[in-house]
Design a protein around this motif. Structure first.
Motif, mmCIF file in Angstrom:
data_model
loop_
_atom_site.group_PDB
_atom_site.id
_atom_site.type_symbol
_atom_site.label_atom_id
_atom_site.label_comp_id
_atom_site.label_asym_id
_atom_site.label_seq_id
_atom_site.Cartn_x
_atom_site.Cartn_y
_atom_site.Cartn_z
ATOM 1 N N VAL A 102 0.833 -1.204 0.000
ATOM 2 C CA VAL A 102 0.000 0.000 0.000
ATOM 3 C C VAL A 102 0.868 1.255 0.000
ATOM 4 C CG1 VAL A 102 -1.644 1.347 1.378
ATOM 5 C CG2 VAL A 102 -1.987 -1.117 1.063
ATOM 6 N N ALA A 103 1.934 1.254 0.795
ATOM 7 C CA ALA A 103 2.807 2.432 0.888
ATOM 8 C C ALA A 103 3.450 2.764 -0.448
ATOM 9 C CB ALA A 103 3.875 2.207 1.952
ATOM 10 N N ALA A 104 3.769 1.750 -1.232
ATOM 11 C CA ALA A 104 4.376 1.987 -2.547
ATOM 12 C C ALA A 104 3.419 2.755 -3.449
ATOM 13 C CB ALA A 104 4.764 0.662 -3.190
ATOM 14 N N ILE A 105 2.134 2.395 -3.398
ATOM 15 C CA ILE A 105 1.123 3.115 -4.201
ATOM 16 C C ILE A 105 0.933 4.526 -3.651
ATOM 17 C CG2 ILE A 105 -1.259 3.102 -5.048
ATOM 18 C CD1 ILE A 105 -1.293 0.060 -4.625
ATOM 19 N N THR A 106 0.908 4.670 -2.320
ATOM 20 C CA THR A 106 0.764 5.988 -1.696
ATOM 21 C C THR A 106 1.885 6.914 -2.141
ATOM 22 O OG1 THR A 106 -0.302 5.044 0.266
ATOM 23 C CG2 THR A 106 0.650 7.246 0.491
ATOM 24 N N GLU A 107 3.119 6.431 -2.065
ATOM 25 C CA GLU A 107 4.273 7.253 -2.436
ATOM 26 C C GLU A 107 4.191 7.694 -3.889
ATOM 27 O OE1 GLU A 107 7.488 8.499 -1.251
ATOM 28 O OE2 GLU A 107 6.117 8.632 0.435
ATOM 29 N N ALA A 108 3.857 6.757 -4.771
ATOM 30 C CA ALA A 108 3.766 7.089 -6.198
ATOM 31 C C ALA A 108 2.683 8.127 -6.453
ATOM 32 C CB ALA A 108 3.494 5.825 -7.017
ATOM 33 N N ALA A 109 1.569 7.998 -5.737
ATOM 34 C CA ALA A 109 0.476 8.966 -5.900
ATOM 35 C C ALA A 109 0.881 10.344 -5.400
ATOM 36 C CB ALA A 109 -0.764 8.476 -5.157
ATOM 37 N N MET A 110 1.549 10.392 -4.245
ATOM 38 C CA MET A 110 1.933 11.684 -3.675
ATOM 39 C C MET A 110 3.017 12.373 -4.500
ATOM 40 S SD MET A 110 -0.090 12.192 -1.172
ATOM 41 C CE MET A 110 -1.265 11.379 -2.240
ATOM 42 N N ARG A 111 3.860 11.578 -5.146
ATOM 43 C CA ARG A 111 4.886 12.157 -6.031
ATOM 44 C C ARG A 111 4.306 12.615 -7.354
ATOM 45 N NH1 ARG A 111 8.055 7.558 -4.325
ATOM 46 N NH2 ARG A 111 7.515 6.552 -6.302
ATOM 47 N N GLY A 112 3.041 12.263 -7.601
ATOM 48 C CA GLY A 112 2.403 12.653 -8.855
ATOM 49 C C GLY A 112 2.616 11.677 -9.983
#
Length: 283
Positions: A102-112
């Motif tokens: 989940v954190a990997a998807i969160t990070e990618a989303a927050m980085r745009g």
């Protein structure tokens, strides 16, 4: 004449003197142990002064005029990694051993890197299927903490008449508790579906994405008659950019590079209440 507010957990006199010389400052005003104001600086020095401040690991805010905080009308904040110290969805996922995924998807989303926030949220929430609702209570009680300076920022803003709003791509389970605890005027977030005390892996209703965040801030601005110069918005991820664009005081807090590049102000080292040093406060 313009001013520069310099802030850092540990301000060095030599750094302040060097910056004052670069900016051709007319004087230095101490605002406290972690903040100073360089007075009447040369407008032509802006780029060099801000670059040197960044190199010295200081937060620097360039202000053409220091306004009264009471002239502002809205303080809007993101929740995860801005108002609080965690990404709540990542910590919930930890309950079922899926935090890394989940954190990997969160990070990618927050980085745009993932453009469709709603889709990224649905993907992550789907991984929470089967998590007991008690796990959310445990995250709130044991892992969620307000970031330094959060309570003072909100208390002082409220005392000066600002409306306060929490706008999150996270979950109402957390935002409602924070709204009550901090006496915020509004809170908006996503609602997790719970059946028989267990998360179903679905979100109820429309997703609060970047566009929805901006809409909530815009609606509060309209109801209070706030111009962009009277709005402060703090965020850290790419889905905060639309609401940050509503405000003159757009503040990147420990933010992703894409956000840091587009915000007018940044707090890379200082606590949230460092925002208050950009304004004149009534005593």
């Amino acid at each position: 004449m313009a001013h520069i507010i310099l802030q850092a957990p540990s301000l060095m006199a030599a750094d302040i003197e060097r910056l004052a010389a670069v900016a051709c400052a007319g004087g230095v005003q101490e605002l406290g142990p972690t903040a100073v104001r360089l007075l009447d600086v040369d407008p032509d020095s802006r780029d060099e002064a801000l670059a040197q401040a960044a190199a010295a690991r200081m937060d620097a805010a360039w202000l053409d005029t220091v306004h009264r905080l009471g002239d502002c009308r809205v303080l809007a904040m993101d929740m995860d990694s801005t108002l609080v110290n965690i990404e709540c969805i990542d910590e919930i996922a930890d309950a079922v051993g899926r935090k890394a995924e989940v954190a990997a998807i969160t990070e990618a989303a927050m980085r745009g890197e993932i453009r469709d926030f709603a889709e990224s949220l649905r993907r992550r929430v789907a991984l929470l299927r089967g998590v007991p609702e008690t796990a959310l209570e445990q995250v709130f009680a044991e892992r969620l903490r307000l970031n330094p300076g959060a309570e003072r920022l909100i208390e002082v803003a409220r005392a000066h008449g600002l409306k306060t709003i929490l706008v999150s791509g996270g979950f109402t389970f957390f935002t409602e508790r924070l709204r009550r605890g901090l006496a915020l005027d509004e809170a908006h977030a996503n609602t997790l579906e719970v059946v028989d005390g267990v998360l179903t892996g679905r979100v109820l209703g429309d997703i609060v994405d970047g566009a929805a965040k901006a809409r909530h801030v815009r609606e509060l601005a309209e109801s209070t008659g706030a111009a962009p110069e009277q709005i402060i918005v703090l965020g850290d991820g790419s889905n905060d950019l639309p609401m940050m664009s509503q405000a003159y005081y757009s503040v990147a807090y420990r933010a992703k590079p894409v956000v840091r590049a587009q915000a007018r102000f940044a707090l890379d080292y200082s606590p949230l209440d460092a925002v208050l040093n950009w304004f004149r406060l009534r005593h």
